[in-house]
Design a protein around this motif. Sequence first.
Motif, short mmCIF file in Angstrom:
data_model
loop_
_atom_site.label_atom_id
_atom_site.label_comp_id
_atom_site.label_asym_id
_atom_site.label_seq_id
_atom_site.Cartn_x
_atom_site.Cartn_y
_atom_site.Cartn_z
N MET A 86 31.69 90.80 68.99
CA MET A 86 30.68 90.89 68.02
C MET A 86 30.20 92.42 68.40
N LYS A 87 29.92 92.56 69.67
CA LYS A 87 29.56 94.09 69.74
C LYS A 87 30.33 95.39 69.48
N LYS A 88 31.66 94.87 69.45
CA LYS A 88 32.73 95.88 69.22
C LYS A 88 32.66 96.13 67.86
N GLU A 89 32.66 94.75 67.09
CA GLU A 89 32.58 95.22 65.36
C GLU A 89 31.10 95.98 65.20
N ARG A 90 29.91 95.54 65.61
CA ARG A 90 28.87 96.27 65.31
C ARG A 90 28.94 97.88 65.80
N PHE A 91 29.41 98.14 66.89
CA PHE A 91 29.66 99.68 67.31
C PHE A 91 30.72 100.11 66.27
N MET A 92 31.39 99.79 65.65
CA MET A 92 32.32 100.23 64.70
C MET A 92 31.77 100.47 63.38
N LEU A 93 30.80 99.62 63.13
CA LEU A 93 30.21 99.56 61.73
C LEU A 93 29.13 100.70 61.71
N MET A 94 28.49 100.98 63.03
CA MET A 94 27.41 101.62 63.14
C MET A 94 27.94 103.25 63.20
N GLN A 95 29.08 103.36 63.67
CA GLN A 95 29.48 104.58 63.68
C GLN A 95 30.00 105.05 62.49
N ALA A 96 30.31 104.18 61.81
CA ALA A 96 30.81 104.28 60.24
C ALA A 96 29.65 104.79 59.27
N VAL A 97 28.53 104.14 59.89
CA VAL A 97 27.40 104.55 58.87
C VAL A 97 26.88 105.93 59.51
N GLU A 98 26.91 106.22 60.64
CA GLU A 98 26.55 107.41 61.18
C GLU A 98 27.56 108.73 60.66
N CYS A 99 28.62 108.45 60.62
CA CYS A 99 29.59 109.43 60.29
C CYS A 99 29.82 109.53 58.78
N LYS A 100 29.53 108.52 58.01
CA LYS A 100 29.99 108.57 56.53
C LYS A 100 28.74 108.44 55.59
N ILE A 101 27.62 107.96 56.16
CA ILE A 101 26.66 107.95 55.18
C ILE A 101 25.36 108.55 55.60
N LEU A 102 25.03 108.66 56.86
CA LEU A 102 23.48 109.23 57.24
C LEU A 102 23.56 110.57 57.31
N PRO A 103 22.60 111.36 57.40
CA PRO A 103 22.86 112.83 57.65
C PRO A 103 23.11 113.08 59.01
N PRO A 104 24.14 114.23 59.41
CA PRO A 104 24.39 114.33 60.68
C PRO A 104 22.95 114.85 61.69
N GLY A 105 23.00 114.14 62.66
CA GLY A 105 21.98 114.37 63.67
C GLY A 105 20.58 113.51 63.54
N PHE A 106 20.72 112.74 62.34
CA PHE A 106 19.65 111.98 62.10
C PHE A 106 19.01 111.02 63.35
N SER A 107 20.13 110.42 63.94
CA SER A 107 19.79 109.51 64.99
C SER A 107 19.03 109.95 66.20
N GLU A 108 19.61 111.22 66.54
CA GLU A 108 18.68 111.92 67.50
C GLU A 108 17.39 112.23 67.21
N GLN A 109 17.29 112.83 65.98
CA GLN A 109 16.18 113.39 65.62
C GLN A 109 14.98 112.36 65.35
N LEU A 110 15.47 111.20 64.89
CA LEU A 110 14.53 109.87 64.61
C LEU A 110 14.19 109.40 66.22
N GLU A 111 14.98 109.34 67.18
CA GLU A 111 14.61 108.97 68.43
C GLU A 111 13.51 110.21 68.93
N LYS A 112 13.88 111.40 68.73
CA LYS A 112 12.76 112.28 69.35
C LYS A 112 11.52 112.09 68.49
N THR A 113 11.55 112.04 67.32
CA THR A 113 10.12 112.21 66.46
C THR A 113 9.34 110.88 66.23
#
Length: 586
Positions: A86-113
Motif C-alpha cells: 500500500m505504501k509503495k502504491e501511495r508513493f507512486m501515486l504521489m510522485q505522479a501528482v508531483e511530477c505531472k500535476i502540481l507546479p514544480p517546487g510546490f511541495s518544498e515551498q508549502l512546507e517552508k511557508t
Amino acid sequence: KNKTNCNSMGNTTTQPTLTQEQLDIKHLGSRYPFGDDELFKLYRAFHALQKQTGRVSFLTDWAVACVRLPPGESKLEGSQAKLEEMKKERFMLMQAVECKILPPGFSEQLEKTNFSRPQDSMNGGGFQSSEGPETDASRADRMLVLENFFEGVANVGRKGGRHAIGVLFNVYAVEAESKSTTTATPTFSHAGMGDAQAKRRIAPFSEVLILAYRLSLAAAFFNAAKTGDDVAQWIPSDKMDETAFSGLRQSLINFVKKKRIRDSPYGTIEKDPDLEKGLVDKIDLQEFVESNLPVLSSALSTFMFHVFFPEKPYPPSRTAFHYPTLLEESTFFDEASSPLLFSFASLSSSLGGSWHRLYTSAADGLSFNRLQNALLGYGGPTLIIIRSISGGIFGAFTASSWKESKDFYGNSDCFIYQLIPMTAVYRPSGSGTNYMYCNSEARSRGYDNQAHGIGFGGSVDQPRLFISETFEDCVARGQDLTFDYGALLSKTGEGALQKHFDIDSLEVWGVGGDAVVAEALGARNRTRAITEANLRKARKVDKAAFLDDFRGGLIESKAFAYKDQIRGRADASVDERHDNAYVYEK
C-alpha cells in the motif's frame, strides 16, 4: 505507572499515569480542531518522519507515512507485506501528482511557508530527534515544532476558506517595495511565520489561481485512483492556456478598484501598477475569493485531506471540491480537465460532481419545444450556458424544479453569471424575488402580453436575462431588482454596454452529482408520465356517453340545435324514430 490519591473519605484511588504521547495529544487536542484518532495518526507519523534518514519530498513523505491498514487487519497474517504494498502504491501515486500535476517546487515551498518555522532549515524542516533525556528547554522546542506543524495542518483544511487562501497566497508572496510599486519578481518565496511584517506582501493572482486549479486536479486524481476510474484524464496539458483565467484576473482587478474607491474618503484612488500586473495583497485576495469563488479554497483542503487521511471519506460537515465530470460531450469543454470547469465548480458547491446534459443546440438545434421539454419537470439544479456570436460566455444557475408559469418562481440559490471575457457572479440582492421564469406563447396563446421564453430577473414583460421562444431578440441587461448589478455581455468597441445578443451555442446541464441528477431525472420522468396519461385519457372518449351528453343537452351541437329548429317550423316535422330523419311538407 500508576498514581495513588486519597479522597475525602480516606480511601485511596489509583489513576494511571499518562504517557508522554498521551500528554502531548491532550495538549494538542485542546488547541486544534482534530479528533483523537486524527491526532494520534498525525502525531505518530510526525515522529516516524523524525527518524527517517532519507527524504523524497514533504508531500510524498507524508503521503506514505499516513498509509494505514484497514481496521482489524493489522494482526492478520501477511498484514505487514500488504502495508508495504500500500505504501509503495501511495508513493507512486504521489510522485505522479508531483511530477505531472502540481507546479514544480510546490511541495518544498508549502512546507517552508506553512509547516516550518523560519529558523528551520529545508533539510531538517523540524523533523529531527535528539538522543538522551528530554530537558525542559528541549521539550519546549519540540512542542513548538509540533504546534507549528499542527497549526499548518489546521490552516490547510480545518480553519475555513480564508486560512486556506492565506496558505496559497504565502506560497507565492513577495515583499512590495512600496504601497503602489514593486520591482520584485513574483516567484516562490518564504513567508512562514513572518506574515505580520511592516512591508506589504503581494502575490500574483494568476499563479495562485493556477495552483488552486492544479490542486483540484490532484484531488480528482486521487479520488479516481480510489474508485478505480481513469486517472489520466486529470493530468492537464503541458502548455497551460494563458487566457483560461484571464476573465477571473480582470474581475479581481475590478473588484479591488471598486473596494478601494468605496473605502476612500474622496471616492478616488491612485493608480496601482502592482494591481494592473495582477499582484494582490492577502486581504484583497481573500475577500475576492469569498465573494466570487466561495468553493475555490476547498481545492487545497480536499487535496491535503487525501494526503493525510487517504483511508477516510471526506467529512460531510465540510465542503469538498468535486471537479465536474461530464457524462456527455460538450461544445464548451474540450477535455475533462478544462479550466472552465474549474471556474464553474468554484462558483458553487452545487456545480461539482457529475453533470448530465439535458439540452444542447449542437444536437437538438435551436428549438424552444425541445429546450422546454428538456426542462419541464426536471427536479434538480440546472446550469444554463450560453455562448453569443460575439464570443462571450454567460448564463444562469437554478436550484428549483422547472415549470411553465405566467409568474416568476425559484429561490435565492439562483444566480446569473458572466464567465468570458470577464468572470462575475450576480447573486440575489434581497430586493426582489423574480428568480426564474418559463412561459411559452402556447400557454396563453399570446393574450397575456408577457415575454414568451425563459427569463431570469427583471419583470414578466422585460426579464433581465431572456432567451426568447424564437431565439431572436434575446436580452441580457445589466441590472434589475432581483440580482446584483453587473454586465452579462462585453462592451462594444465604443465602450457601451450591450443589451441584445445572438446565440451561437446553448447547453443546459443537470448538476449536483450522481444522486441529485438521478433523483431530478426521476422527477422529470414522473411528470412526463402524468402528462402522457392525461393526453391518452383526453383522446379516449366513451362514444355512448358522448352521444348521451349531446342528446341530454349537456354539450351544445349544431346538429342537435338544427333538430330543435326544425321542430318549430310549420312546414317540417321530425321523425323521432330515426336519427337525422327530417320530413318537409310539400
